[in-house]
Write a protein that holds these residues in place. Structure first.
Motif, short mmCIF file in Angstrom:
data_model
loop_
_atom_site.label_atom_id
_atom_site.label_comp_id
_atom_site.label_asym_id
_atom_site.label_seq_id
_atom_site.Cartn_x
_atom_site.Cartn_y
_atom_site.Cartn_z
N ARG A 105 0.87 -1.21 -0.10
CA ARG A 105 0.23 0.05 -0.03
C ARG A 105 0.78 1.21 0.18
NH1 ARG A 105 -2.25 0.90 4.41
NH2 ARG A 105 -1.87 -0.97 5.50
N ALA A 106 1.91 1.29 0.83
CA ALA A 106 2.97 2.37 0.48
C ALA A 106 3.54 2.84 -0.68
CB ALA A 106 4.00 2.15 1.75
N SER A 107 3.61 1.91 -1.72
CA SER A 107 4.02 1.89 -2.79
C SER A 107 2.88 2.27 -3.69
CB SER A 107 4.34 0.62 -3.50
OG SER A 107 3.60 -0.55 -3.79
N GLY A 108 1.42 2.43 -3.19
CA GLY A 108 0.52 3.03 -3.99
C GLY A 108 -0.37 1.81 -4.47
N ASP A 122 -3.70 1.17 -11.53
CA ASP A 122 -2.87 0.49 -12.57
C ASP A 122 -1.82 1.46 -13.22
OD1 ASP A 122 -4.46 -1.64 -12.27
OD2 ASP A 122 -6.13 -1.01 -13.56
N ALA A 123 -1.78 2.57 -12.71
CA ALA A 123 -0.71 3.39 -13.29
C ALA A 123 0.89 2.82 -13.18
CB ALA A 123 -0.88 4.68 -12.66
N GLU A 124 1.73 3.31 -13.92
CA GLU A 124 3.01 2.72 -14.04
C GLU A 124 3.66 3.18 -12.64
OE1 GLU A 124 5.09 3.79 -17.34
OE2 GLU A 124 3.70 2.35 -18.78
N ASP A 125 4.72 2.47 -12.15
CA ASP A 125 5.39 2.85 -11.00
C ASP A 125 6.36 3.95 -11.53
OD1 ASP A 125 4.83 0.84 -9.51
OD2 ASP A 125 6.65 -0.55 -9.91
N GLY A 126 6.21 5.07 -10.39
CA GLY A 126 7.08 6.43 -10.97
C GLY A 126 6.01 7.59 -11.31
N THR A 127 4.76 7.16 -11.65
CA THR A 127 3.80 8.07 -11.98
C THR A 127 3.31 9.15 -11.07
OG1 THR A 127 2.66 6.33 -13.67
CG2 THR A 127 1.28 8.40 -12.83
N VAL A 128 3.38 10.41 -11.56
CA VAL A 128 3.16 11.45 -10.67
C VAL A 128 1.81 11.73 -10.69
CG1 VAL A 128 3.68 13.78 -10.03
CG2 VAL A 128 5.41 12.39 -10.71
N PRO A 129 0.75 11.50 -9.95
CA PRO A 129 -0.73 11.74 -10.21
C PRO A 129 -0.91 13.08 -10.30
CG PRO A 129 -0.47 10.14 -8.37
CD PRO A 129 0.98 10.79 -8.51
N LEU A 150 -14.78 8.18 -3.92
CA LEU A 150 -15.14 8.30 -5.32
C LEU A 150 -13.74 7.95 -6.08
CD1 LEU A 150 -16.88 9.21 -7.50
CD2 LEU A 150 -15.78 11.49 -7.19
N LEU A 151 -12.62 8.50 -5.37
CA LEU A 151 -11.22 8.05 -5.94
C LEU A 151 -10.99 6.72 -6.14
CD1 LEU A 151 -9.29 10.98 -4.37
CD2 LEU A 151 -9.73 10.89 -6.93
N GLU A 152 -11.35 5.97 -5.01
CA GLU A 152 -11.14 4.53 -5.00
C GLU A 152 -12.05 3.70 -6.08
OE1 GLU A 152 -9.19 2.69 -3.24
OE2 GLU A 152 -7.97 4.08 -2.24
N GLU A 153 -13.30 4.16 -5.95
CA GLU A 153 -14.12 3.31 -6.84
C GLU A 153 -13.79 3.69 -8.09
OE1 GLU A 153 -16.71 1.35 -6.31
OE2 GLU A 153 -16.63 1.43 -4.29
N LYS A 154 -13.36 4.67 -8.92
CA LYS A 154 -12.88 5.05 -10.13
C LYS A 154 -11.58 4.75 -10.40
CE LYS A 154 -14.14 8.60 -12.54
NZ LYS A 154 -15.28 8.04 -13.37
N GLY A 155 -10.59 4.20 -9.29
CA GLY A 155 -9.40 4.00 -9.57
C GLY A 155 -8.68 5.25 -9.99
N VAL A 156 -8.82 6.28 -9.34
CA VAL A 156 -7.93 7.70 -9.93
C VAL A 156 -6.75 7.37 -9.20
CG1 VAL A 156 -8.22 10.10 -10.26
CG2 VAL A 156 -9.95 8.80 -10.80
N PRO A 157 -5.32 7.62 -9.91
CA PRO A 157 -4.25 7.75 -9.18
C PRO A 157 -4.18 9.28 -8.43
CG PRO A 157 -3.94 7.22 -11.52
CD PRO A 157 -5.50 7.37 -11.30
N CYS A 158 -3.98 9.22 -7.24
CA CYS A 158 -3.87 10.57 -6.44
C CYS A 158 -2.79 10.65 -5.42
CB CYS A 158 -5.08 10.87 -5.99
SG CYS A 158 -5.77 9.38 -4.89
#
Length: 538
Positions: A105-108, A122-129, A150-158
Protein backbone atom coordinates in the motif's frame (compact mmCIF):
# COMPACT_ATOMS: atom_id res chain seq x y z
CA UNK A 1 -11.21 4.35 15.37
CA UNK A 2 -9.74 5.98 12.32
CA UNK A 3 -6.09 6.68 11.64
CA UNK A 4 -4.15 9.44 13.35
CA UNK A 5 -0.87 10.25 11.62
CA UNK A 6 2.37 12.03 12.59
CA UNK A 7 5.76 12.72 11.05
CA UNK A 8 7.50 11.57 14.21
CA UNK A 9 5.24 8.61 14.83
CA UNK A 10 1.78 7.20 14.19
CA UNK A 11 -0.07 7.67 17.41
CA UNK A 12 -3.03 5.46 16.62
CA UNK A 13 -3.32 2.34 14.56
CA UNK A 14 -6.50 1.44 12.77
CA UNK A 15 -7.81 -2.06 12.43
CA UNK A 16 -10.57 -2.51 9.88
CA UNK A 17 -13.75 -2.06 11.85
CA UNK A 18 -14.82 -5.55 10.84
CA UNK A 19 -12.06 -6.80 13.14
CA UNK A 20 -13.79 -5.12 16.06
CA UNK A 21 -17.14 -6.44 14.89
CA UNK A 22 -16.27 -10.12 14.68
CA UNK A 23 -16.80 -12.15 17.87
CA UNK A 24 -13.32 -13.57 17.72
CA UNK A 25 -12.13 -10.13 17.07
CA UNK A 26 -11.16 -10.35 20.21
CA UNK A 27 -8.50 -8.82 18.00
CA UNK A 28 -8.13 -5.37 19.46
CA UNK A 29 -11.02 -5.48 21.90
CA UNK A 30 -9.11 -7.59 24.46
CA UNK A 31 -6.47 -4.89 24.48
CA UNK A 32 -9.09 -2.19 24.97
CA UNK A 33 -10.83 -4.13 27.73
CA UNK A 34 -7.62 -4.86 29.57
CA UNK A 35 -6.35 -1.30 29.30
CA UNK A 36 -9.69 0.08 30.41
CA UNK A 37 -9.65 -1.99 33.57
CA UNK A 38 -5.94 -1.59 34.28
CA UNK A 39 -5.24 2.07 33.66
CA UNK A 40 -8.65 3.61 32.91
CA UNK A 41 -7.39 5.27 29.79
CA UNK A 42 -8.09 2.95 26.89
CA UNK A 43 -10.81 5.16 25.45
CA UNK A 44 -8.57 8.15 24.69
CA UNK A 45 -6.74 5.78 22.32
CA UNK A 46 -9.59 6.37 19.90
CA UNK A 47 -9.13 10.10 19.80
CA UNK A 48 -5.59 11.09 18.93
CA UNK A 49 -5.08 13.78 16.36
CA UNK A 50 -1.59 14.76 15.39
CA UNK A 51 -0.03 16.70 12.55
CA UNK A 52 0.16 15.47 9.00
CA UNK A 53 3.25 13.99 7.47
CA UNK A 54 3.82 17.10 5.39
CA UNK A 55 3.21 19.84 7.94
CA UNK A 56 4.11 18.24 11.25
CA UNK A 57 7.31 20.11 11.98
CA UNK A 58 5.71 23.00 13.85
CA UNK A 59 3.18 20.95 15.75
CA UNK A 60 4.95 17.74 16.69
CA UNK A 61 5.91 16.94 20.26
CA UNK A 62 9.32 18.38 21.08
CA UNK A 63 12.37 16.19 20.68
CA UNK A 64 13.14 16.57 24.39
CA UNK A 65 9.69 15.26 25.31
CA UNK A 66 10.06 12.37 22.88
CA UNK A 67 13.44 11.48 24.40
CA UNK A 68 11.97 11.55 27.90
CA UNK A 69 9.13 9.30 26.77
CA UNK A 70 11.53 6.76 25.27
CA UNK A 71 13.63 6.72 28.46
CA UNK A 72 10.56 6.14 30.62
CA UNK A 73 9.34 3.29 28.47
CA UNK A 74 12.70 1.54 28.53
CA UNK A 75 12.72 1.63 32.32
CA UNK A 76 9.89 -0.92 32.58
CA UNK A 77 11.08 -4.43 33.32
CA UNK A 78 9.69 -7.89 33.80
CA UNK A 79 7.53 -7.87 30.69
CA UNK A 80 8.58 -8.64 27.12
CA UNK A 81 10.03 -5.67 25.24
CA UNK A 82 8.45 -4.06 22.18
CA UNK A 83 11.36 -5.27 20.06
CA UNK A 84 10.79 -8.87 21.12
CA UNK A 85 7.02 -8.57 20.65
CA UNK A 86 7.52 -7.11 17.19
CA UNK A 87 9.77 -9.98 16.17
CA UNK A 88 7.24 -12.51 17.42
CA UNK A 89 4.42 -10.73 15.59
CA UNK A 90 6.28 -10.73 12.28
CA UNK A 91 7.04 -14.43 12.71
CA UNK A 92 3.33 -15.26 12.55
CA UNK A 93 1.79 -15.85 9.11
CA UNK A 94 -0.78 -13.12 9.68
CA UNK A 95 1.73 -10.57 10.94
CA UNK A 96 4.05 -11.28 8.01
CA UNK A 97 1.18 -10.95 5.51
CA UNK A 98 0.00 -7.65 7.01
CA UNK A 99 3.54 -6.27 6.95
CA UNK A 100 3.84 -7.13 3.25
CA UNK A 101 0.43 -5.61 2.61
CA UNK A 102 1.44 -2.37 4.33
CA UNK A 103 4.54 -2.17 2.12
CA UNK A 104 2.39 -2.80 -0.97
CA UNK A 105 0.00 0.00 0.00
CA UNK A 106 2.89 2.35 0.67
CA UNK A 107 3.95 1.83 -2.96
CA UNK A 108 0.52 2.97 -4.16
CA UNK A 109 -0.96 -0.50 -4.71
CA UNK A 110 -3.19 -2.75 -2.67
CA UNK A 111 -6.65 -2.17 -1.23
CA UNK A 112 -8.28 0.96 0.11
CA UNK A 113 -7.14 1.92 3.59
CA UNK A 114 -7.50 5.04 5.69
CA UNK A 115 -3.71 5.27 6.14
CA UNK A 116 -2.90 5.23 2.40
CA UNK A 117 -1.00 8.28 1.18
CA UNK A 118 -0.41 7.27 -2.45
CA UNK A 119 -2.77 5.53 -4.85
CA UNK A 120 -1.53 4.43 -8.27
CA UNK A 121 -3.93 1.58 -9.08
CA UNK A 122 -2.97 0.44 -12.62
CA UNK A 123 -0.64 3.36 -13.36
CA UNK A 124 3.05 2.66 -13.90
CA UNK A 125 5.54 2.94 -11.05
CA UNK A 126 6.92 6.45 -10.85
CA UNK A 127 3.71 8.04 -12.12
CA UNK A 128 3.12 11.49 -10.61
CA UNK A 129 -0.66 11.81 -10.07
CA UNK A 130 -2.34 15.00 -11.26
CA UNK A 131 -4.50 15.12 -8.13
CA UNK A 132 -3.42 15.82 -4.57
CA UNK A 133 -6.30 15.52 -2.12
CA UNK A 134 -6.17 17.05 1.35
CA UNK A 135 -8.37 15.37 3.93
CA UNK A 136 -8.56 15.42 7.72
CA UNK A 137 -5.94 13.60 9.78
CA UNK A 138 -8.27 11.61 12.01
CA UNK A 139 -10.69 10.44 9.34
CA UNK A 140 -13.64 12.11 11.07
CA UNK A 141 -14.80 14.26 8.15
CA UNK A 142 -17.75 12.72 6.23
CA UNK A 143 -17.13 15.01 3.24
CA UNK A 144 -13.54 13.81 3.00
CA UNK A 145 -14.69 10.20 3.31
CA UNK A 146 -17.08 10.35 0.35
CA UNK A 147 -14.47 12.10 -1.80
CA UNK A 148 -11.79 9.50 -1.12
CA UNK A 149 -14.32 6.75 -1.76
CA UNK A 150 -15.00 8.21 -5.20
CA UNK A 151 -11.29 8.15 -6.07
CA UNK A 152 -11.16 4.53 -4.93
CA UNK A 153 -14.24 3.44 -6.87
CA UNK A 154 -12.98 5.10 -10.06
CA UNK A 155 -9.36 4.01 -9.58
CA UNK A 156 -7.98 7.53 -10.02
CA UNK A 157 -4.27 7.92 -9.14
CA UNK A 158 -3.78 10.50 -6.40
CA UNK A 159 -1.58 11.73 -3.58
CA UNK A 160 -3.33 12.07 -0.22
CA UNK A 161 -2.18 14.62 2.35
CA UNK A 162 -3.73 15.20 5.76
CA UNK A 163 -4.31 18.29 7.90
CA UNK A 164 -6.21 18.66 11.19
CA UNK A 165 -9.79 19.75 11.48
CA UNK A 166 -10.22 22.88 13.58
CA UNK A 167 -11.87 20.84 16.33
CA UNK A 168 -8.63 19.01 17.11
CA UNK A 169 -5.71 21.08 15.87
CA UNK A 170 -4.33 24.10 14.08
CA UNK A 171 -4.29 24.11 10.33
CA UNK A 172 -0.68 24.54 9.13
CA UNK A 173 0.28 27.91 7.68
CA UNK A 174 1.43 26.32 4.44
CA UNK A 175 -2.01 24.78 3.91
CA UNK A 176 -3.79 28.04 4.74
CA UNK A 177 -1.72 29.81 2.08
CA UNK A 178 -3.06 27.37 -0.50
CA UNK A 179 -6.60 27.19 0.90
CA UNK A 180 -7.34 30.45 2.78
CA UNK A 181 -10.79 29.19 3.79
CA UNK A 182 -9.24 26.14 5.46
CA UNK A 183 -12.03 23.97 4.02
CA UNK A 184 -11.65 20.20 3.80
CA UNK A 185 -11.53 18.35 1.55
CA UNK A 186 -9.41 20.39 -0.82
CA UNK A 187 -8.03 19.21 -4.14
CA UNK A 188 -4.97 20.52 -5.95
CA UNK A 189 -4.89 19.74 -9.67
CA UNK A 190 -1.57 19.78 -11.54
CA UNK A 191 0.07 21.48 -8.58
CA UNK A 192 -1.72 24.80 -8.99
CA UNK A 193 -5.54 24.71 -9.27
CA UNK A 194 -7.27 24.59 -5.88
CA UNK A 195 -10.81 23.21 -5.61
CA UNK A 196 -12.94 22.94 -2.46
CA UNK A 197 -16.43 21.64 -1.58
CA UNK A 198 -16.79 17.87 -1.75
CA UNK A 199 -19.55 17.69 -4.34
CA UNK A 200 -17.75 20.13 -6.64
CA UNK A 201 -14.56 18.09 -6.28
CA UNK A 202 -16.38 14.83 -6.98
CA UNK A 203 -18.09 16.12 -10.11
CA UNK A 204 -14.80 17.57 -11.34
CA UNK A 205 -13.06 14.21 -10.86
CA UNK A 206 -15.79 12.60 -12.95
CA UNK A 207 -15.13 15.11 -15.75
CA UNK A 208 -11.36 14.64 -15.60
CA UNK A 209 -11.59 10.84 -15.66
CA UNK A 210 -14.63 10.00 -17.84
CA UNK A 211 -15.95 6.58 -18.91
CA UNK A 212 -14.63 7.06 -22.43
CA UNK A 213 -11.11 6.96 -20.96
CA UNK A 214 -11.80 3.65 -19.28
CA UNK A 215 -12.94 4.87 -15.85
CA UNK A 216 -16.22 3.71 -14.31
CA UNK A 217 -19.17 6.07 -14.80
CA UNK A 218 -20.36 7.54 -11.51
CA UNK A 219 -22.83 10.06 -12.98
CA UNK A 220 -25.47 9.71 -15.73
CA UNK A 221 -24.39 10.47 -19.32
CA UNK A 222 -24.76 14.14 -20.22
CA UNK A 223 -27.53 13.36 -22.71
CA UNK A 224 -29.56 11.44 -20.09
CA UNK A 225 -31.93 14.20 -18.97
CA UNK A 226 -34.07 11.83 -16.89
CA UNK A 227 -30.98 10.42 -15.17
CA UNK A 228 -29.77 13.90 -14.25
CA UNK A 229 -33.22 14.85 -12.98
CA UNK A 230 -33.14 11.79 -10.70
CA UNK A 231 -29.62 12.64 -9.54
CA UNK A 232 -30.61 16.20 -8.59
CA UNK A 233 -33.75 15.05 -6.78
CA UNK A 234 -31.74 12.52 -4.79
CA UNK A 235 -29.08 15.12 -3.99
CA UNK A 236 -31.83 17.38 -2.58
CA UNK A 237 -33.18 14.44 -0.59
CA UNK A 238 -29.73 13.89 0.92
CA UNK A 239 -29.60 17.51 2.06
CA UNK A 240 -33.14 17.20 3.47
CA UNK A 241 -32.20 14.04 5.37
CA UNK A 242 -29.09 15.75 6.71
CA UNK A 243 -31.15 18.75 7.80
CA UNK A 244 -33.66 16.60 9.67
CA UNK A 245 -30.83 14.69 11.33
CA UNK A 246 -29.30 17.94 12.58
CA UNK A 247 -32.70 19.12 13.82
CA UNK A 248 -33.27 15.86 15.66
CA UNK A 249 -29.81 15.47 17.14
CA UNK A 250 -28.47 18.93 17.87
CA UNK A 251 -31.58 20.71 19.16
CA UNK A 252 -33.81 19.86 22.12
CA UNK A 253 -36.73 17.73 20.99
CA UNK A 254 -40.19 19.27 21.17
CA UNK A 255 -43.21 17.53 22.72
CA UNK A 256 -44.62 14.47 20.94
CA UNK A 257 -47.38 14.74 18.38
CA UNK A 258 -50.70 13.32 19.65
CA UNK A 259 -51.87 10.42 17.52
CA UNK A 260 -48.44 9.61 16.09
CA UNK A 261 -48.47 6.33 18.00
CA UNK A 262 -51.34 5.00 15.91
CA UNK A 263 -49.53 6.09 12.74
CA UNK A 264 -46.43 4.21 13.87
CA UNK A 265 -48.31 1.04 14.73
CA UNK A 266 -49.99 1.01 11.33
CA UNK A 267 -46.57 1.26 9.66
CA UNK A 268 -45.17 -1.42 11.92
CA UNK A 269 -42.51 0.88 13.36
CA UNK A 270 -43.46 0.17 16.96
CA UNK A 271 -41.55 2.19 19.52
CA UNK A 272 -38.17 1.95 17.76
CA UNK A 273 -38.65 5.36 16.17
CA UNK A 274 -40.16 7.44 18.92
CA UNK A 275 -41.21 7.55 22.52
CA UNK A 276 -41.87 4.52 24.67
CA UNK A 277 -45.62 4.90 24.12
CA UNK A 278 -45.28 5.08 20.35
CA UNK A 279 -45.55 8.88 20.06
CA UNK A 280 -43.09 11.02 18.15
CA UNK A 281 -41.78 14.54 18.38
CA UNK A 282 -42.01 16.72 15.26
CA UNK A 283 -38.26 16.34 14.72
CA UNK A 284 -38.40 12.55 15.05
CA UNK A 285 -41.37 12.33 12.75
CA UNK A 286 -39.65 14.54 10.16
CA UNK A 287 -36.47 12.48 10.28
CA UNK A 288 -38.13 9.07 10.09
CA UNK A 289 -40.40 10.35 7.32
CA UNK A 290 -37.33 11.37 5.35
CA UNK A 291 -35.83 7.93 5.99
CA UNK A 292 -39.03 6.48 4.52
CA UNK A 293 -38.45 8.51 1.34
CA UNK A 294 -34.82 7.42 1.15
CA UNK A 295 -35.79 3.79 1.66
CA UNK A 296 -38.46 4.03 -1.05
CA UNK A 297 -35.91 5.47 -3.49
CA UNK A 298 -33.59 2.52 -2.80
CA UNK A 299 -36.35 -0.05 -3.26
CA UNK A 300 -37.38 1.54 -6.56
CA UNK A 301 -34.22 0.31 -8.32
CA UNK A 302 -33.47 -3.29 -9.38
CA UNK A 303 -30.31 -3.56 -7.28
CA UNK A 304 -29.22 -2.30 -3.85
CA UNK A 305 -28.04 1.09 -5.16
CA UNK A 306 -29.91 4.36 -5.67
CA UNK A 307 -29.62 4.26 -9.46
CA UNK A 308 -29.44 1.63 -12.17
CA UNK A 309 -26.22 3.18 -13.53
CA UNK A 310 -24.33 0.00 -12.63
CA UNK A 311 -25.63 -3.06 -10.77
CA UNK A 312 -22.12 -3.91 -9.58
CA UNK A 313 -21.03 -0.70 -7.85
CA UNK A 314 -22.39 2.40 -6.16
CA UNK A 315 -22.88 5.61 -8.14
CA UNK A 316 -21.77 9.04 -6.96
CA UNK A 317 -25.13 9.71 -5.32
CA UNK A 318 -24.69 6.60 -3.14
CA UNK A 319 -21.34 7.92 -1.94
CA UNK A 320 -22.88 11.33 -1.22
CA UNK A 321 -25.39 9.65 1.10
CA UNK A 322 -23.37 6.95 2.83
CA UNK A 323 -20.84 8.92 4.88
CA UNK A 324 -23.58 10.75 6.79
CA UNK A 325 -25.92 7.76 6.96
CA UNK A 326 -23.09 5.83 8.65
CA UNK A 327 -23.00 8.51 11.34
CA UNK A 328 -26.80 8.58 11.60
CA UNK A 329 -26.87 4.87 12.45
CA UNK A 330 -24.63 5.42 15.47
CA UNK A 331 -25.90 8.80 16.67
CA UNK A 332 -29.63 8.02 16.44
CA UNK A 333 -29.20 4.88 18.52
CA UNK A 334 -27.00 6.64 21.08
CA UNK A 335 -28.92 9.88 21.60
CA UNK A 336 -32.46 8.91 20.58
CA UNK A 337 -32.86 5.16 21.01
CA UNK A 338 -33.68 4.84 17.31
CA UNK A 339 -32.29 1.81 15.48
CA UNK A 340 -32.27 2.41 11.74
CA UNK A 341 -30.55 -0.68 10.38
CA UNK A 342 -31.60 -4.28 10.82
CA UNK A 343 -35.11 -3.84 12.26
CA UNK A 344 -36.88 -4.54 8.96
CA UNK A 345 -38.64 -1.20 8.86
CA UNK A 346 -36.29 0.15 6.17
CA UNK A 347 -35.35 -2.91 4.06
CA UNK A 348 -33.91 -0.79 1.25
CA UNK A 349 -31.45 0.84 3.67
CA UNK A 350 -30.58 -2.59 5.10
CA UNK A 351 -29.72 -3.99 1.66
CA UNK A 352 -27.85 -0.82 0.72
CA UNK A 353 -25.65 -0.92 3.83
CA UNK A 354 -25.05 -4.66 3.34
CA UNK A 355 -23.83 -3.91 -0.18
CA UNK A 356 -21.52 -1.18 1.06
CA UNK A 357 -20.04 -3.52 3.67
CA UNK A 358 -18.77 -5.63 0.77
CA UNK A 359 -17.05 -2.68 -0.98
CA UNK A 360 -13.32 -2.25 -0.20
CA UNK A 361 -13.72 1.51 -0.73
CA UNK A 362 -16.16 1.66 2.19
CA UNK A 363 -14.51 -0.92 4.45
CA UNK A 364 -11.25 1.02 4.26
CA UNK A 365 -12.81 4.14 5.80
CA UNK A 366 -15.85 3.15 7.86
CA UNK A 367 -15.73 3.37 11.62
CA UNK A 368 -17.45 1.91 14.67
CA UNK A 369 -20.40 3.37 16.59
CA UNK A 370 -18.34 4.44 19.61
CA UNK A 371 -15.87 6.44 17.54
CA UNK A 372 -18.66 8.08 15.57
CA UNK A 373 -20.64 9.23 18.61
CA UNK A 374 -17.47 10.65 20.14
CA UNK A 375 -16.24 12.48 17.04
CA UNK A 376 -19.63 14.00 16.14
CA UNK A 377 -19.98 16.59 18.97
CA UNK A 378 -16.62 18.33 18.29
CA UNK A 379 -17.76 18.88 14.70
CA UNK A 380 -21.50 19.55 15.03
CA UNK A 381 -22.04 20.45 18.66
CA UNK A 382 -23.51 18.44 21.55
CA UNK A 383 -26.20 15.87 20.88
CA UNK A 384 -29.43 15.98 22.88
CA UNK A 385 -30.84 12.85 24.46
CA UNK A 386 -34.47 12.11 23.68
CA UNK A 387 -36.70 9.80 21.70
CA UNK A 388 -37.50 6.54 23.43
CA UNK A 389 -35.88 7.10 26.84
CA UNK A 390 -35.70 3.45 27.83
CA UNK A 391 -34.27 2.35 24.48
CA UNK A 392 -31.91 5.31 24.41
CA UNK A 393 -30.33 4.37 27.73
CA UNK A 394 -30.04 0.75 26.63
CA UNK A 395 -28.36 1.52 23.32
CA UNK A 396 -26.10 4.24 24.73
CA UNK A 397 -24.88 1.74 27.33
CA UNK A 398 -24.19 -0.81 24.61
CA UNK A 399 -22.19 1.71 22.58
CA UNK A 400 -20.09 3.28 25.34
CA UNK A 401 -19.79 0.11 27.43
CA UNK A 402 -21.45 1.60 30.49
CA UNK A 403 -24.00 -1.20 30.59
CA UNK A 404 -21.28 -3.33 32.15
CA UNK A 405 -21.42 -6.13 29.59
CA UNK A 406 -21.18 -4.93 25.99
CA UNK A 407 -17.42 -4.39 26.17
CA UNK A 408 -16.82 -7.76 27.82
CA UNK A 409 -15.68 -10.92 26.09
CA UNK A 410 -16.84 -13.11 24.51
CA UNK A 411 -18.79 -10.95 22.09
CA UNK A 412 -22.08 -12.09 20.61
CA UNK A 413 -21.75 -12.81 16.86
CA UNK A 414 -24.91 -10.83 16.14
CA UNK A 415 -25.94 -7.56 17.76
CA UNK A 416 -28.87 -5.30 17.02
CA UNK A 417 -26.69 -2.22 16.64
CA UNK A 418 -23.49 -3.37 14.94
CA UNK A 419 -23.53 -6.74 13.17
CA UNK A 420 -20.15 -8.28 13.83
CA UNK A 421 -20.13 -10.22 10.58
CA UNK A 422 -20.62 -7.27 8.24
CA UNK A 423 -18.15 -7.92 5.44
CA UNK A 424 -14.87 -9.86 5.65
CA UNK A 425 -13.69 -10.05 9.27
CA UNK A 426 -10.03 -9.33 8.38
CA UNK A 427 -8.07 -8.04 5.38
CA UNK A 428 -7.97 -10.63 2.59
CA UNK A 429 -4.23 -11.10 2.95
CA UNK A 430 -4.62 -11.96 6.64
CA UNK A 431 -7.45 -14.41 5.99
CA UNK A 432 -5.41 -16.15 3.29
CA UNK A 433 -2.36 -16.37 5.54
CA UNK A 434 -4.49 -17.85 8.32
CA UNK A 435 -6.05 -20.42 6.00
CA UNK A 436 -9.54 -18.98 6.47
CA UNK A 437 -11.23 -19.64 3.15
CA UNK A 438 -14.91 -19.70 4.12
CA UNK A 439 -15.57 -16.16 5.32
CA UNK A 440 -19.28 -16.75 5.86
CA UNK A 441 -18.66 -19.76 8.12
CA UNK A 442 -15.04 -19.50 9.30
CA UNK A 443 -13.35 -21.96 11.60
CA UNK A 444 -13.64 -20.15 14.97
CA UNK A 445 -10.24 -21.26 16.26
CA UNK A 446 -8.40 -20.21 13.10
CA UNK A 447 -10.23 -16.89 12.94
CA UNK A 448 -9.64 -16.20 16.63
CA UNK A 449 -5.92 -16.78 16.17
CA UNK A 450 -5.80 -14.63 13.03
CA UNK A 451 -7.68 -11.80 14.74
CA UNK A 452 -5.38 -11.83 17.76
CA UNK A 453 -2.28 -11.86 15.59
CA UNK A 454 -3.63 -8.99 13.50
CA UNK A 455 -4.20 -6.94 16.64
CA UNK A 456 -0.71 -7.75 17.93
CA UNK A 457 0.78 -6.67 14.60
CA UNK A 458 -1.01 -3.34 14.86
CA UNK A 459 0.10 -2.80 18.45
CA UNK A 460 3.73 -3.65 17.79
CA UNK A 461 3.74 -1.37 14.74
CA UNK A 462 3.45 1.63 17.03
CA UNK A 463 3.65 0.40 20.61
CA UNK A 464 5.66 3.10 22.44
CA UNK A 465 3.62 5.90 20.88
CA UNK A 466 0.35 4.20 21.79
CA UNK A 467 1.52 3.83 25.39
CA UNK A 468 2.55 7.47 25.53
CA UNK A 469 -0.77 8.59 24.17
CA UNK A 470 -2.74 6.35 26.55
CA UNK A 471 -0.81 7.84 29.46
CA UNK A 472 -2.36 11.19 28.63
CA UNK A 473 -5.51 9.80 30.25
CA UNK A 474 -3.88 9.71 33.70
CA UNK A 475 -4.36 12.57 36.16
CA UNK A 476 -1.08 14.27 35.29
CA UNK A 477 -1.45 14.05 31.54
CA UNK A 478 -3.12 16.00 28.74
CA UNK A 479 -2.08 19.37 30.13
CA UNK A 480 -1.98 22.09 27.51
CA UNK A 481 -1.26 25.65 28.72
CA UNK A 482 -1.58 27.12 25.21
CA UNK A 483 -5.14 26.56 24.04
CA UNK A 484 -8.09 24.20 24.09
CA UNK A 485 -9.92 22.34 21.35
CA UNK A 486 -13.48 21.13 20.90
CA UNK A 487 -12.11 17.59 20.95
CA UNK A 488 -9.93 17.71 24.09
CA UNK A 489 -8.78 14.08 23.89
CA UNK A 490 -7.42 14.80 20.42
CA UNK A 491 -5.29 17.76 21.53
CA UNK A 492 -2.07 17.55 19.46
CA UNK A 493 -0.10 19.47 22.10
CA UNK A 494 -0.99 17.33 25.11
CA UNK A 495 1.71 15.19 26.73
CA UNK A 496 1.75 11.93 28.69
CA UNK A 497 1.65 11.72 32.47
CA UNK A 498 5.31 10.86 33.18
CA UNK A 499 4.46 9.07 36.44
CA UNK A 500 1.91 6.78 34.78
CA UNK A 501 3.82 6.15 31.56
CA UNK A 502 5.87 3.17 32.71
CA UNK A 503 2.86 1.31 34.13
CA UNK A 504 0.71 2.07 31.10
CA UNK A 505 3.41 0.83 28.75
CA UNK A 506 3.79 -2.35 30.79
CA UNK A 507 0.03 -2.92 30.54
CA UNK A 508 -0.01 -2.46 26.77
CA UNK A 509 2.96 -4.81 26.31
CA UNK A 510 1.35 -7.42 28.59
CA UNK A 511 -1.83 -7.28 26.53
CA UNK A 512 0.15 -7.61 23.33
CA UNK A 513 2.01 -10.61 24.69
CA UNK A 514 -1.28 -12.25 25.66
CA UNK A 515 -2.60 -11.77 22.13
CA UNK A 516 0.41 -13.65 20.77
CA UNK A 517 0.06 -16.63 23.11
CA UNK A 518 -0.73 -19.87 21.32
CA UNK A 519 -3.85 -21.77 22.35
CA UNK A 520 -2.01 -24.67 23.94
CA UNK A 521 0.02 -22.28 26.06
CA UNK A 522 -2.47 -19.49 26.66
CA UNK A 523 -5.70 -21.40 27.19
CA UNK A 524 -8.89 -19.37 27.32
CA UNK A 525 -8.36 -15.88 25.88
CA UNK A 526 -10.48 -13.86 28.35
CA UNK A 527 -9.00 -15.79 31.27
CA UNK A 528 -5.50 -15.02 30.05
CA UNK A 529 -6.29 -11.32 29.91
CA UNK A 530 -7.94 -11.20 33.33
CA UNK A 531 -4.63 -11.99 35.00
CA UNK A 532 -2.82 -9.01 33.54
CA UNK A 533 -3.58 -6.67 36.44
CA UNK A 534 -1.43 -8.66 38.83
CA UNK A 535 1.29 -9.12 36.23
CA UNK A 536 1.83 -5.41 35.61
CA UNK A 537 1.13 -4.48 39.25
CA UNK A 538 -1.09 -1.45 38.66
Amino acid sequence: GRTRHSHTHEVIMRLPVSVHRHPSAAALLPAAVALSSLVRCARPLLFAAVPSSRFSGRMATSRNAATATTTALRSSSGIESWESLRARSLATPVGSALEEDAALRASGRGEAHVSNRLRLFDAEDGTVPRITLYRDVAGWCPYCQKTVMLLEEKGVPCIIETVPMRSYGDKPREFMKMVPSGLLPAMIVDGRNVVTESQVIMEMIEEMYPPENGYPAMLPPREDAAGWDTYRKLARLERELFSWWCTLLFRPEGPPIPGAGLFERILGGGTKSGGGDGTQSPAMRGFTGCLDEFDAALRATPGPWLTALSPDRPAMIDLIFVSHVERMLASCAYWKGLVVRGTGRWPGIDAWMDAFDERPSYRGFRSDFYTNVMDIPPQYGPGYFGGDGEAQKKYAGMIDGKDGKSWHLPLSPETLLEPLRAGPPLPPCALAAAGVTDVAHPDPVALDRASRHAAAWKLTSNGPAISAFAARGASGGARNPRKTFAAPLADPYAEADPEALSAVDAAVRAVCGALLLEEEKGGDRPAALQGLGEEVRV
